[in-house]
Scaffold this motif. Structure first.
Motif, PDB file in Angstrom:
ATOM      1  N   ILE A 166       0.867  -1.178   0.000  1.00 56.39           N
ATOM      2  CA  ILE A 166       0.000   0.000   0.000  1.00 56.39           C
ATOM      3  C   ILE A 166       0.904   1.228   0.000  1.00 56.39           C
ATOM      4  O   ILE A 166       1.840   1.305   0.800  1.00 56.39           O
ATOM      5  N   TYR A 167       0.617   2.162  -0.885  1.00 59.48           N
ATOM      6  CA  TYR A 167       1.399   3.389  -1.000  1.00 59.48           C
ATOM      7  C   TYR A 167       0.475   4.594  -0.957  1.00 59.48           C
ATOM      8  O   TYR A 167      -0.696   4.504  -1.362  1.00 59.48           O
ATOM      9  N   VAL A 168       0.992   5.716  -0.499  1.00 59.16           N
ATOM     10  CA  VAL A 168       0.315   7.004  -0.636  1.00 59.16           C
ATOM     11  C   VAL A 168       1.214   7.899  -1.477  1.00 59.16           C
ATOM     12  O   VAL A 168       2.442   7.805  -1.412  1.00 59.16           O
ATOM     13  N   THR A 169       0.592   8.745  -2.258  1.00 63.74           N
ATOM     14  CA  THR A 169       1.347   9.653  -3.112  1.00 63.74           C
ATOM     15  C   THR A 169       0.491  10.872  -3.401  1.00 63.74           C
ATOM     16  O   THR A 169      -0.654  10.956  -2.950  1.00 63.74           O
ATOM     17  N   GLN A 170       1.052  11.791  -4.142  1.00 62.52           N
ATOM     18  CA  GLN A 170       0.295  12.976  -4.541  1.00 62.52           C
ATOM     19  C   GLN A 170       0.717  13.384  -5.938  1.00 62.52           C
ATOM     20  O   GLN A 170       1.846  13.151  -6.364  1.00 62.52           O
ATOM     21  N   HIS A 171      -0.242  13.987  -6.620  1.00 66.45           N
ATOM     22  CA  HIS A 171       0.035  14.490  -7.964  1.00 66.45           C
ATOM     23  C   HIS A 171       1.017  15.646  -7.910  1.00 66.45           C
ATOM     24  O   HIS A 171       0.948  16.502  -7.025  1.00 66.45           O
ATOM     25  N   LEU A 172       1.908  15.670  -8.873  1.00 64.86           N
ATOM     26  CA  LEU A 172       2.799  16.791  -9.096  1.00 64.86           C
ATOM     27  C   LEU A 172       2.144  17.731 -10.110  1.00 64.86           C
ATOM     28  O   LEU A 172       2.201  18.934 -10.003  1.00 64.86           O
ATOM     29  N   ASN A 173       1.482  17.124 -11.082  1.00 67.54           N
ATOM     30  CA  ASN A 173       0.683  17.831 -12.078  1.00 67.54           C
ATOM     31  C   ASN A 173      -0.370  16.844 -12.559  1.00 67.54           C
ATOM     32  O   ASN A 173      -0.510  15.768 -11.973  1.00 67.54           O
ATOM     33  N   GLN A 174      -1.087  17.162 -13.611  1.00 67.57           N
ATOM     34  CA  GLN A 174      -2.193  16.299 -14.024  1.00 67.57           C
ATOM     35  C   GLN A 174      -1.762  14.933 -14.526  1.00 67.57           C
ATOM     36  O   GLN A 174      -2.553  14.011 -14.548  1.00 67.57           O
TER      37      GLN A 174
END
Length: 180
Positions: free
Chosen positions: A123-131
């Motif tokens: 399981i990972y969490v991440t976030q968008h840098l751009n679209q």
């Protein structure tokens, strides 16, 4: 670059994932831990739904930019708030459309299976840098121990404990994210 593992609430808090308001990542992670995962007696993180069926807005994550380690297991991500009704209101309530960063957080899972069960291998969490891209420096693996801790807390207690101010220096993700 290897993906760091978050093992306790302090690690999650210091990562900056899902913060600050109006981001939805902390509510998303609490929902996921409490509604999508059951930790079996054998220690497997059993999937309560099959991401392949696109429940809750799960969809294939192709890992084209090699954000995550190579595996022969399929990856799926969840958390896009542009899928109306896919996630509970307490996850989506601060979504303001494309006017802010309220929709940049995602959970990505690798799914293993046998003839009887499907389970989350990682399981990972991440976030968008751009679209189109995710931020490698803001991507973390979530340990089974952290999932258990999250499962033991009410949503309000979890948010308070992860968001609360601390005097210790943090490793908060220093990202400049494009509004989606």
């Amino acid at each position: 670059m290897p993906v760091k593992t978050l093992n306790e609430l302090a690690h999650l808090r210091d990562s900056g994932f899902g913060q600050p308001y109006p981001r939805h990542g902390l509510s998303l992670l609490w929902w996921f831990a409490n509604e999508c995962v059951y930790i079996g007696g054998d220690g497997r993180m059993i999937a309560r739904c099959d991401p392949k069926n696109k429940y809750f807005g799960f969809h294939p994550f192709h890992n084209l930019d090699e954000l995550l380690p190579y595996t022969s297991l399929p990856y799926y991500d969840v958390g896009n708030l542009n899928h109306p009704g896919a996630l509970p209101l307490y996850v989506t309530k601060y979504y303001h459309g494309n006017a802010d960063n309220s929709n940049i957080d995602r959970i990505v899972v690798s799914v293993a299976s046998d003839w009887n069960n499907k389970w989350f291998d990682r399981i990972y969490v991440t976030q968008h840098l751009n679209q189109k891209a995710f931020n490698e420096t803001c991507t973390y693996r979530i340990s089974q121990g952290l999932i258990r801790i999250i499962q033991s807390l009410q949503l309000s207690d979890f948010i308070r404990q992860v968001s609360e101010y601390t005097d210790t220096p943090s490793r908060k993700c220093d990202c400049s994210c494009t509004i989606l």
